[in-house]
Design a protein around this motif. Structure first.
Motif, PDB file in Angstrom:
ATOM      1  N   THR A   1      58.706  12.087  32.703  1.00 44.25           N
ATOM      2  CA  THR A   1      58.014  12.757  31.595  1.00 44.25           C
ATOM      3  C   THR A   1      57.190  13.909  32.168  1.00 44.25           C
ATOM      4  N   GLY A   2      57.068  14.957  31.351  1.00 44.68           N
ATOM      5  CA  GLY A   2      56.291  16.118  31.785  1.00 44.68           C
ATOM      6  C   GLY A   2      55.706  16.841  30.596  1.00 44.68           C
ATOM      7  N   VAL A   3      54.713  17.708  30.850  1.00 41.23           N
ATOM      8  CA  VAL A   3      54.032  18.483  29.808  1.00 41.23           C
ATOM      9  C   VAL A   3      54.064  19.952  30.225  1.00 41.23           C
ATOM     10  N   VAL A   4      54.414  20.820  29.261  1.00 44.50           N
ATOM     11  CA  VAL A   4      54.416  22.260  29.505  1.00 44.50           C
ATOM     12  C   VAL A   4      53.653  22.940  28.380  1.00 44.50           C
ATOM     13  N   ARG A   5      52.930  24.005  28.741  1.00 43.29           N
ATOM     14  CA  ARG A   5      52.167  24.752  27.752  1.00 43.29           C
ATOM     15  C   ARG A   5      53.007  25.897  27.176  1.00 43.29           C
ATOM     16  N   GLN A   6      52.805  26.156  25.910  1.00 40.07           N
ATOM     17  CA  GLN A   6      53.435  27.311  25.265  1.00 40.07           C
ATOM     18  C   GLN A   6      53.064  28.586  26.031  1.00 40.07           C
ATOM     19  N   ASN A   7      54.054  29.491  26.177  1.00 33.83           N
ATOM     20  CA  ASN A   7      53.870  30.779  26.865  1.00 33.83           C
ATOM     21  C   ASN A   7      53.579  30.637  28.350  1.00 33.83           C
ATOM     22  N   SER A   8      53.945  29.488  28.947  1.00 32.04           N
ATOM     23  CA  SER A   8      53.774  29.361  30.395  1.00 32.04           C
ATOM     24  C   SER A   8      54.650  30.371  31.125  1.00 32.04           C
ATOM     25  N   ARG A   9      54.243  30.712  32.319  1.00 30.33           N
ATOM     26  CA  ARG A   9      54.941  31.733  33.093  1.00 30.33           C
ATOM     27  C   ARG A   9      56.355  31.263  33.439  1.00 30.33           C
ATOM     28  N   PRO A  10      57.369  32.109  33.220  1.00 29.73           N
ATOM     29  CA  PRO A  10      58.737  31.709  33.597  1.00 29.73           C
ATOM     30  C   PRO A  10      58.844  31.504  35.108  1.00 29.73           C
ATOM     31  N   GLY A  11      59.531  30.403  35.477  1.00 28.38           N
ATOM     32  CA  GLY A  11      59.723  30.115  36.896  1.00 28.38           C
ATOM     33  C   GLY A  11      58.579  29.366  37.544  1.00 28.38           C
ATOM     34  N   LYS A  12      57.478  29.135  36.812  1.00 26.33           N
ATOM     35  CA  LYS A  12      56.345  28.392  37.367  1.00 26.33           C
ATOM     36  C   LYS A  12      56.560  26.901  37.099  1.00 26.33           C
ATOM     37  N   PRO A  13      56.785  26.066  38.171  1.00 25.77           N
ATOM     38  CA  PRO A  13      57.089  24.640  37.949  1.00 25.77           C
ATOM     39  C   PRO A  13      55.912  23.901  37.309  1.00 25.77           C
ATOM     40  N   PHE A  14      56.230  23.011  36.389  1.00 26.15           N
ATOM     41  CA  PHE A  14      55.209  22.152  35.803  1.00 26.15           C
ATOM     42  C   PHE A  14      55.492  20.674  36.098  1.00 26.15           C
ATOM     43  N   MET A  15      56.646  20.343  36.706  1.00 29.30           N
ATOM     44  CA  MET A  15      56.962  18.980  37.120  1.00 29.30           C
ATOM     45  C   MET A  15      58.161  19.039  38.063  1.00 29.30           C
ATOM     46  N   ARG A  16      58.489  17.896  38.682  1.00 33.79           N
ATOM     47  CA  ARG A  16      59.680  17.853  39.521  1.00 33.79           C
ATOM     48  C   ARG A  16      60.299  16.464  39.461  1.00 33.79           C
ATOM     49  N   VAL A  17      61.591  16.423  39.725  1.00 33.77           N
ATOM     50  CA  VAL A  17      62.307  15.154  39.882  1.00 33.77           C
ATOM     51  C   VAL A  17      62.697  15.027  41.352  1.00 33.77           C
TER      52      VAL A  17
ATOM     53  N   VAL B   1      49.946  35.978  35.840  1.00 30.89           N
ATOM     54  CA  VAL B   1      50.255  34.590  35.493  1.00 30.89           C
ATOM     55  C   VAL B   1      50.529  34.479  33.991  1.00 30.89           C
ATOM     56  N   ASP B   2      49.623  34.983  33.174  1.00 36.80           N
ATOM     57  CA  ASP B   2      49.768  34.924  31.719  1.00 36.80           C
ATOM     58  C   ASP B   2      49.975  36.327  31.165  1.00 36.80           C
ATOM     59  N   LYS B   3      50.484  36.366  29.948  1.00 35.76           N
ATOM     60  CA  LYS B   3      50.629  37.660  29.291  1.00 35.76           C
ATOM     61  C   LYS B   3      49.243  38.265  29.046  1.00 35.76           C
ATOM     62  N   PRO B   4      49.075  39.574  29.206  1.00 34.11           N
ATOM     63  CA  PRO B   4      47.765  40.188  28.958  1.00 34.11           C
ATOM     64  C   PRO B   4      47.297  39.932  27.526  1.00 34.11           C
ATOM     65  N   LEU B   5      46.017  39.613  27.397  1.00 32.91           N
ATOM     66  CA  LEU B   5      45.415  39.391  26.080  1.00 32.91           C
ATOM     67  C   LEU B   5      44.627  40.632  25.683  1.00 32.91           C
ATOM     68  N   GLN B   6      44.878  41.141  24.471  1.00 34.43           N
ATOM     69  CA  GLN B   6      44.137  42.306  23.988  1.00 34.43           C
ATOM     70  C   GLN B   6      42.798  41.859  23.421  1.00 34.43           C
ATOM     71  N   ILE B   7      41.730  42.485  23.891  1.00 31.19           N
ATOM     72  CA  ILE B   7      40.379  42.211  23.417  1.00 31.19           C
ATOM     73  C   ILE B   7      39.905  43.443  22.650  1.00 31.19           C
ATOM     74  N   ARG B   8      39.434  43.232  21.435  1.00 31.41           N
ATOM     75  CA  ARG B   8      38.946  44.333  20.589  1.00 31.41           C
ATOM     76  C   ARG B   8      37.467  44.114  20.311  1.00 31.41           C
ATOM     77  N   VAL B   9      36.671  45.127  20.648  1.00 28.77           N
ATOM     78  CA  VAL B   9      35.219  45.051  20.452  1.00 28.77           C
ATOM     79  C   VAL B   9      34.822  46.146  19.471  1.00 28.77           C
ATOM     80  N   ILE B  10      34.136  45.768  18.404  1.00 27.48           N
ATOM     81  CA  ILE B  10      33.626  46.731  17.421  1.00 27.48           C
ATOM     82  C   ILE B  10      32.111  46.809  17.581  1.00 27.48           C
TER      83      ILE B  10
END
Length: 741
Positions: free
Chosen positions: A105-121, A294-303
Motif C-alpha cells: 500500500t502507498g499514498v501519493v499526493r495530487q500534483n506530485s512531481r513526476p518521477g519522484k518515488p513515493f513508495m517501492r516494492v 519540486v512543485d509547480k510554481p504558485l501564483q501569489i497576488r497581493v492587492i
C-alpha cells in the motif's frame, strides 16, 4: 580418464546420477578411496576409479564440495595421494523471484512531481546473484482503473520505486478517483528471455489532495506603521519534505518587497504605497537540494488597499471659463476639474465643491453656483454685463473626507455678437489680370469693419465668394489684426475657358449672431475680374508616357503615340532630344525604333513647339525593354581551378556559371562534359545547385601539367542557349598552404 592428481570440476546443479571422471591405477595400486564432503551424493568406484554422482547437486544448499582421493595396494596401504578434488556446483535458474509482501500500500499526493518515488516494492531470488538468474527487473502489468491512454504511474525497473508519470502528475485528482490498484511483476534473467520466471504482487495506491495550494488574494493596507517584515500569509506546505522555498517575480521591479522563509511563511518587508503600485504578482516555488523545481510554481497576488492619504489636486492652477453676457439663468458655463490619487470610486477619492468667494461682488454677490459633486458651474442670475465687470475671480473649496484644497477660477465675460461686418465699398469696380499669373497672387484688397469686441469671434471677419466663381478659382485670406481681406488666385487662370468673372463677396463672423440680428446688403460687395490672353505653350496629354517592347524588335516598329495640343489652337512641330527613336512631326507624334543599341530602359525627352518656335513644352517617354535570351551561358571564375599533385582521390573543384541576360529567380543552368572518350574517362561533373557544379578527376593518375577540359553549359531561357568552354585545370605541386608553387 587420467592418473590420480589434484583436480577441479564445475558441475551444474540438478541433473541426477552421472559420471564425473575416471582415475587410472598405477601399480602396485589396486583400488581407490575417497573421503571429505561427499554428503551422500559423491563417491568413487574402488576398483574402477570412476568418480560419480548418485544424486543431484543443489547450489542453494552447497556451492562447493571438497574431497581427498588416494590409491591403495592389496594390503590397503596408500600408494598415491591423497589428492584434492574440488567440485564447484554451478547455479541454474531454478528459483522464481519472490516479493517480500503479497500486497503493498502507498499514498501519493495530487500534483506530485513526476518521477519522484513515493513508495517501492522489493523482491528476492535464491539463485546465484552473480548470474542473470537472480538479476531482477520490475514492471507494471495492469493498472486499475486506467482512464487515460497513458499510465498514471511508473516503476523503476531496477529499484522497484514507484512514482507518478507525467500524465499522473497532471491528472491525479482524489475528487475523480482516489484509489488505484497496480499489478506489479518481477522477472529474473533481467527479463530478457522467454524462460524467465515471473512473480506478481498487488499495489494499492491512495491519492490524497495536494498540500501545495496558493493562498487566496492577499490584501495589505498601504503605509502600514507596523515593524517590518510582517507575516502576511502561510503557503500550504509542499507535497515533499526537505524542500527549499523561494520567490521569483513575474515582472522586473527595482526591488520586490516580499520574502519567504523555509517554513513557507510570506512576509512583506516594507510599507507599501498604493499610489505607487496597487497590485503585486509573484510566484512561490520549491526546489530540491540540487536546485530542481519540486512543485509547480504558485501564483501569489497581493492587492494594496487604499487609505485616505492624498489631498484633492486642482487639475489646472487657474481654470479659465468664458461666458457670454447674454447667457440664460441655469446655463452650464464650464466645469472645474480636480483629482485625488486615492483609489477611484471609493469614499477616499470622493470630491465635493463649494464656492468660498466671488470678486468683484457686482452687480451682486452669488452670481454663480457650483454643483457639489460634479464641479459644474452655472449662472444663478441674468445680470452679467461686460461693461459692469469683464472678469470674475472665484475661490472654490474642494474637499474629500479628510483633506481640502482651494482652486482658482477666472470667468471672462465676453461680448455677444450683435454687430454685423460692413464693407467700406459696395463695389470695387474691376481688375484686369493676365491668365499666366501664378497661383497665390493677390489681385485685390478689400476691407470691412465690425463693431463687436476686437480679437473675438464676434468681430473677426471671414470673407467668401458668394457668387460668380463656380470652380473656386479665387480665395480670400483675412489679416487677423486688421480684418483686411486679400483676394488671391487659388487655381490657374485660363482665358480660353473663363475670360471674365463677376464676383459677389460676403463678410461674416465665426461666432453666430444673436437672435434678432441678421446679415444684410451692408455685408456684401462686388467686383469684376477680366482675364487677358497670353500666348501659351503647347500641352501634352500626359506628363510621362510609358511603353514596353522587346529588345530585338525590328527597325521602324511603332512603339508609342504621343499627343499634344495648343490652347490657342495653333499648329506646332515636334522634335526629340535622343536618337534612340525618331518622330514624325505631326500633332500625334509616332515613336518608332531606330537602329541604335539600347539598354533595358530609356528616358526619352520629347518636345513640341509652336511655329515659329515662340513657345515649347517637354514630356518624358519611359521605354522599358524586355530582355531576350540572346547570350549563351559562360563560366565565371576568379582563377582557374587546380589540384595538388600527386592526387590522392576525392578531390573536386567548384565552378560557377553565369549569363549576361537578365537573371530570374527561376534561372538555372545544366552542366555536362564534351562527348569524347578522353574527357569522360578522366573527368566527372556533378551539379550542386542552379548555378554551381563540381568538377572532379576520376582517377589519380594525372601528370603534373595543365589540362583543357571541355565543359558544356545550357541555360533554361526561351529559346535555350548552349555555351562551350575549354576550362583550364592545373595539376601542380602545392605549398604547405595548399596553393600551386
Amino acid at each position: 580418464t587420467g592418473p590420480l592428481k589434484d583436480m577441479d570440476f564445475h558441475i551444474p546443479e540438478e541433473g541426477g546420477v552421472r559420471f564425473v571422471y575416471q582415475f587410472t591405477l598405477e601399480p602396485p595400486a589396486v583400488s581407490f578411496r575417497a573421503s571429505g564432503e561427499k554428503d551422500g551424493i559423491i563417491d568413487i568406484g574402488p576398483r574402477t576409479g570412476i568418480l560419480y554422482l548418485n544424486g543431484s547437486l543443489d547450489w542453494e544448499n552447497k556451492t562447493m564440495h571438497r574431497l581427498q582421493v588416494e590409491s591403495l595396494d592389496e594390503e590397503g596401504n596408500v600408494v598415491n595421494g591423497p589428492y584434492s578434488v574440488t567440485i564447484y556446483v554451478e547455479d541454474i535458474n531454478d528459483n522464481p523471484p519472490e516479493f517480500d509482501q503479497l500486497k503493498y500500500t502507498g499514498v501519493v499526493r495530487q500534483n506530485s512531481r513526476p518521477g519522484k518515488p513515493f513508495m517501492r516494492v522489493h523482491a528476492t531470488d535464491r539463485d546465484d546473484p552473480t548470474t542473470p538468474h537472480a538479476q531482477l527487473t520490475y514492471s507494471i502489468l495492469h493498472h486499475f482503473p486506467n482512464p487515460y491512454p497513458e499510465m498514471l504511474f511508473q516503476i523503476n525497473n531496477v529499484t522497484g520505486e514507484i512514482s507518478p508519470s507525467r500524465t499522473g502528475s497532471y491528472y491525479l485528482d482524489p475528487q475523480k478517483q482516489d484509489t488505484f490498484t497496480l499489478v506489479v511483476t518481477v522477472k529474473d534473467m533481467r527479463g530478457m528471455t522467454m524462460n524467465a520466471f515471473t512473480s506478481s504482487a498487488d499495489v494499492v495506491i491512495t491519492v490524497k489532495e495536494s498540500l501545495w495550494k496558493a493562498p487566496s488574494v492577499i490584501r495589505i493596507q498601504e503605509n502600514s506603521t507596523q515593524v517590518h517584515p510582517v507575516n502576511i500569509s502561510q503557503v500550504v506546505h509542499s507535497n515533499e519534505a526537505g524542500v527549499i522555498y523561494d520567490i521569483f517575480e513575474k515582472e522586473k521591479l527595482p526591488r520586490l518587497p516580499f520574502s519567504i522563509d523555509q517554513n513557507g511563511v510570506i512576509y512583506v518587508t516594507e510599507p507599501l504605497d498604493r499610489e505607487e503600485k496597487d497590485t503585486y504578482v509573484f510566484y512561490v516555488v520549491t526546489k530540491d537540494n540540487v536546485g530542481d523545481l519540486v512543485d509547480k510554481p504558485l501564483q501569489i497576488r497581493v492587492i494594496v488597499e487604499d487609505i485616505n492619504d492624498n489631498p484633492p489636486v486642482c487639475q489646472q492652477p487657474l481654470t479659465v471659463i468664458e461666458v457670454q453676457e447674454n447667457e440664460g439663468v441655469g446655463s452650464n458655463i464650464g466645469t472645474l476639474f480636480a483629482t485625488d490619487m486615492d483609489e477611484e470610486d471609493t469614499l477616499n477619492s470622493r470630491l465635493q465643491f463649494r464656492i468660498e468667494s466671488q470678486a468683484p461682488a457686482v452687480p451682486e454677490n452669488n452670481l454663480f453656483y457650483i454643483q457639489q459633486d460634479t464641479g459644474v458651474l452655472q449662472l444663478i442670475t441674468r445680470s452679467l454685463n461686460k461693461r459692469i465687470a469683464s472678469n470674475y475671480s472665484l475661490k472654490v473649496l474642494v474637499t474629500d473626507a479628510v483633506f481640502q484644497t482651494t482652486c482658482d477660477v477666472l470667468i471672462h465675460v465676453i461680448d455677444i455678437n450683435d454687430e454685423i461686418p460692413i464693407f467700406e465699398k459696395s463695389d470695387y469696380n474691376s481688375v484686369a489680370i493676365e491668365e499666366n499669373l501664378p497661383v497665390g497672387t493677390v489681385i485685390l484688397e478689400i476691407q470691412a469693419t465690425d463693431g463687436d469686441e476686437p480679437a473675438t469671434g464676434s468681430s473677426y471677419i471671414i470673407y467668401q465668394v458668394k457668387e460668380g466663381d463656380p470652380n473656386n478659382t479665387f480665395v480670400i485670406d483675412t489679416d487677423a489684426e486688421t480684418n483686411r481681406g486679400f483676394v488671391k488666385i487659388k487655381k490657374a487662370l485660363d482665358f480660353e475657358t473663363a475670360p471674365e468673372y463677376n464676383l459677389v463677396i460676403n463678410a461674416t463672423n465665426p461666432e453666430p449672431l444673436v437672435p434678432g440680428v441678421q446679415y444684410n446688403s451692408s455685408s456684401l460687395t462686388k467686383f469684376k475680374v477680366f482675364v487677358t490672353n497670353v500666348d501659351e505653350p503647347p500641352v501634352f496629354h500626359k506628363t510621362v508616357y510609358k511603353g514596353e517592347v522587346s529588345e530585338d524588335i525590328p527597325v521602324n516598329t511603332l512603339v508609342m503615340t504621343v499627343e499634344a495640343y495648343d490652347p490657342e489652337g495653333d499648329t506646332f512641330l515636334s522634335s526629340y532630344q535622343r536618337k534612340y527613336v525618331c518622330l514624325h512631326c505631326k500633332c500625334q507624334a509616332l515613336c518608332k525604333a531606330a537602329p541604335v543599341l539600347v539598354s533595358r530602359m530609356q528616358n526619352l525627352s520629347l518636345a513640341c513647339r509652336v511655329a515659329p518656335r515662340s513657345q515649347k513644352s517637354k514630356t518624358t517617354l519611359v521605354l522599358h525593354l524586355r530582355d531576350v535570351n540572346d547570350n549563351p551561358p559562360r563560366l565565371r571564375m576568379d582563377y582557374p581551378p587546380f589540384f595538388c599533385y600527386p592526387l590522392s582521390g576525392g578531390e573536386r573543384a567548384l565552378i560557377e556559371a553565369t549569363d549576361d541576360d537578365k537573371q530570374w529567380y527561376f534561372s538555372t543552368f545544366s552542366f555536362s562534359l564534351a562527348d569524347d572518350m578522353n574527357t569522360r574517362n578522366n573527368w566527372a561533373i556533378s551539379k550542386v545547385n542552379a548555378t554551381h557544379a563540381y568538377l572532379s578527376p576520376k582517377h589519380a593518375n594525372f601528370e603534373e601539367k595543365v589540362y583543357h577540359v571541355p565543359v558544356i553549359i545550357n541555360d533554361n531561357g526561351k529559346p535555350p542557349l548552349e555555351g562551350k568552354v575549354n576550362l583550364e585545370v592545373n595539376i601542380c605541386k602545392c605549398s604547405s598552404e595548399m596553393s600551386c608553387f
